[in-house]
Scaffold this motif. Structure first.
Motif, short mmCIF file in Angstrom:
data_model
loop_
_atom_site.label_atom_id
_atom_site.label_comp_id
_atom_site.label_asym_id
_atom_site.label_seq_id
_atom_site.Cartn_x
_atom_site.Cartn_y
_atom_site.Cartn_z
N ILE A 149 0.84 -1.20 0.00
CA ILE A 149 0.00 0.00 0.00
C ILE A 149 0.88 1.25 0.00
CG2 ILE A 149 -1.88 -1.17 1.19
CD1 ILE A 149 -0.95 0.25 3.77
N PRO A 150 0.35 2.39 -0.43
CA PRO A 150 1.14 3.63 -0.36
C PRO A 150 1.21 4.17 1.06
CG PRO A 150 -1.04 4.07 -1.24
CD PRO A 150 -0.95 2.58 -1.09
N PHE A 151 2.23 4.97 1.33
CA PHE A 151 2.35 5.58 2.65
C PHE A 151 1.25 6.61 2.87
CE2 PHE A 151 4.11 8.79 5.58
CZ PHE A 151 4.37 7.99 6.67
N PHE A 152 0.95 7.38 1.82
CA PHE A 152 -0.13 8.36 1.91
C PHE A 152 -1.37 7.86 1.18
CE2 PHE A 152 3.41 11.25 2.81
CZ PHE A 152 2.88 11.95 3.89
N MET A 153 -2.48 7.83 1.89
CA MET A 153 -3.76 7.49 1.27
C MET A 153 -4.31 8.76 0.64
SD MET A 153 -3.79 4.37 1.93
CE MET A 153 -3.11 3.17 3.07
N ASP A 154 -3.94 8.99 -0.60
CA ASP A 154 -4.16 10.28 -1.24
C ASP A 154 -5.61 10.51 -1.64
OD1 ASP A 154 -1.51 11.09 -1.05
OD2 ASP A 154 -0.96 10.08 -2.91
N ASP A 155 -6.01 11.75 -1.52
CA ASP A 155 -7.31 12.21 -1.99
C ASP A 155 -7.05 13.21 -3.11
OD1 ASP A 155 -9.97 12.91 -2.26
OD2 ASP A 155 -9.86 14.43 -0.69
N TYR A 156 -7.43 12.85 -4.33
CA TYR A 156 -7.16 13.69 -5.49
C TYR A 156 -8.38 14.55 -5.83
CZ TYR A 156 -3.00 10.89 -6.28
OH TYR A 156 -1.79 10.27 -6.13
N ARG A 157 -8.11 15.80 -6.15
CA ARG A 157 -9.16 16.73 -6.53
C ARG A 157 -8.74 17.47 -7.79
NH1 ARG A 157 -9.84 22.16 -5.42
NH2 ARG A 157 -8.12 22.12 -3.91
N PHE A 166 -6.81 22.18 -16.49
CA PHE A 166 -7.11 21.47 -15.26
C PHE A 166 -5.88 21.45 -14.35
CE2 PHE A 166 -10.09 19.90 -18.35
CZ PHE A 166 -11.28 19.75 -17.65
N CYS A 167 -6.14 21.46 -13.06
CA CYS A 167 -5.06 21.37 -12.09
C CYS A 167 -5.41 20.27 -11.09
CB CYS A 167 -4.87 22.71 -11.37
SG CYS A 167 -3.43 22.74 -10.27
N LEU A 168 -4.44 19.39 -10.83
CA LEU A 168 -4.65 18.27 -9.93
C LEU A 168 -4.05 18.59 -8.57
CD1 LEU A 168 -5.58 15.29 -9.57
CD2 LEU A 168 -3.29 14.61 -10.31
N PHE A 169 -4.86 18.51 -7.53
CA PHE A 169 -4.41 18.73 -6.16
C PHE A 169 -4.46 17.40 -5.41
CE2 PHE A 169 -6.14 22.71 -7.63
CZ PHE A 169 -5.24 23.66 -7.18
N VAL A 170 -3.55 17.25 -4.47
CA VAL A 170 -3.52 16.01 -3.71
C VAL A 170 -3.32 16.30 -2.23
CG1 VAL A 170 -1.04 15.70 -4.09
CG2 VAL A 170 -2.45 13.72 -3.50
N SER A 171 -4.03 15.58 -1.41
CA SER A 171 -3.86 15.65 0.03
C SER A 171 -4.16 14.26 0.58
CB SER A 171 -4.79 16.68 0.66
OG SER A 171 -6.15 16.34 0.41
N GLY A 172 -3.68 13.98 1.74
CA GLY A 172 -3.96 12.64 2.27
C GLY A 172 -3.38 12.45 3.65
N LYS A 173 -3.78 11.37 4.28
CA LYS A 173 -3.31 11.03 5.61
C LYS A 173 -2.28 9.90 5.52
CE LYS A 173 -7.58 12.36 7.99
NZ LYS A 173 -8.67 11.91 8.90
#
Length: 208
Positions: A149-157, A166-173
């Motif tokens: 699994i990845p270290f960050f469980m990313d949430d893409y917007r 378009f611009c891709l943003f990423v955040s995650g825990k």
């Protein structure tokens, strides 16, 4: 510049600016380019260096490269580019926002040890330093395998702009648990993680 998630991307059919720069330690020469991490190795081997280097060190990256994240890593990508050119390589990363103490203290001993060890022609070393204070560092764990699994469980917007771009943003825990014997387990438990990553393409060639 920021090269996260570039993997082994090469700049094809576009110009790459190269500048010789000063370096804080004695070296024969140092260069800065505006390409990707893999471009650094490609240009160095094909044009900038008078001879092929004995080893390639990639990093230290700001942010872990463990688990499935190694598939995206520009740091690992540069090391893999070295491998494709017949050069052994080590990828180094450390926890984003950490103290840097583990890398400061243990980088040279780790390098000396790995240089003395054999590694397959289809493998690179992958080293990750936790960002904890020195008193919290638990030690070193070797023979770590990448977690699935990845270290960050990313949430893409994805954001659409007025010009229809378009611009891709990423955040995650960050992950809180990891598989036994993995690189991610080691850093979460405050150990330096050392493991190998195998290039399956090169491995299939060497396997016949």
């Amino acid at each position: 510049s920021q090269c996260s998630a570039m993997s082994q991307k090469l700049t094809i059919f576009n110009t790459i600016a190269v500048e010789e720069v000063d370096f804080p330690v004695p070296v024969r020469a140092a260069f800065s380019i505006d390409g990707t991490p893999a471009d650094c190795v490609k240009l160095a081997v094909s044009h900038l260096l008078p001879e092929k280097p004995d080893y390639v060190f990639s990093g230290i990256n700001c942010g872990y490269n463990v688990g499935a994240d190694i598939l995206y890593s520009g740091t690992v990508g540069a090391a893999m580019e070295a491998l494709l050119n017949g050069i052994p390589a080590i990828a180094f990363s450390e926890e984003r926002g950490g103290s840097g103490a583990a890398a400061d203290t243990h980088l040279l001993p780790v390098v000396r040890k790995l240089l003395s060890m054999e590694i397959g022609k289809d493998e690179i070393w992958n080293v990750n330093f936790p960002g904890c204070p020195p008193e919290e560092l638990q030690g070193i764990r070797e023979n770590r395998i990448p977690d699935r699994i990845p270290f960050f469980m990313d949430d893409y917007r994805v954001e659409e702009r007025e010009d229809k771009s378009f611009c891709l943003f990423v955040s995650g825990k960050a992950a809180q648990t990891a598989g036994k014997g993995t690189d991610m387990e080691a850093v979460l438990e405050r150990y330096i993680s050392i493991g190998k990553i195998r290039n399956e393409v090169l491995g299939s060639r060497s396997d016949g």
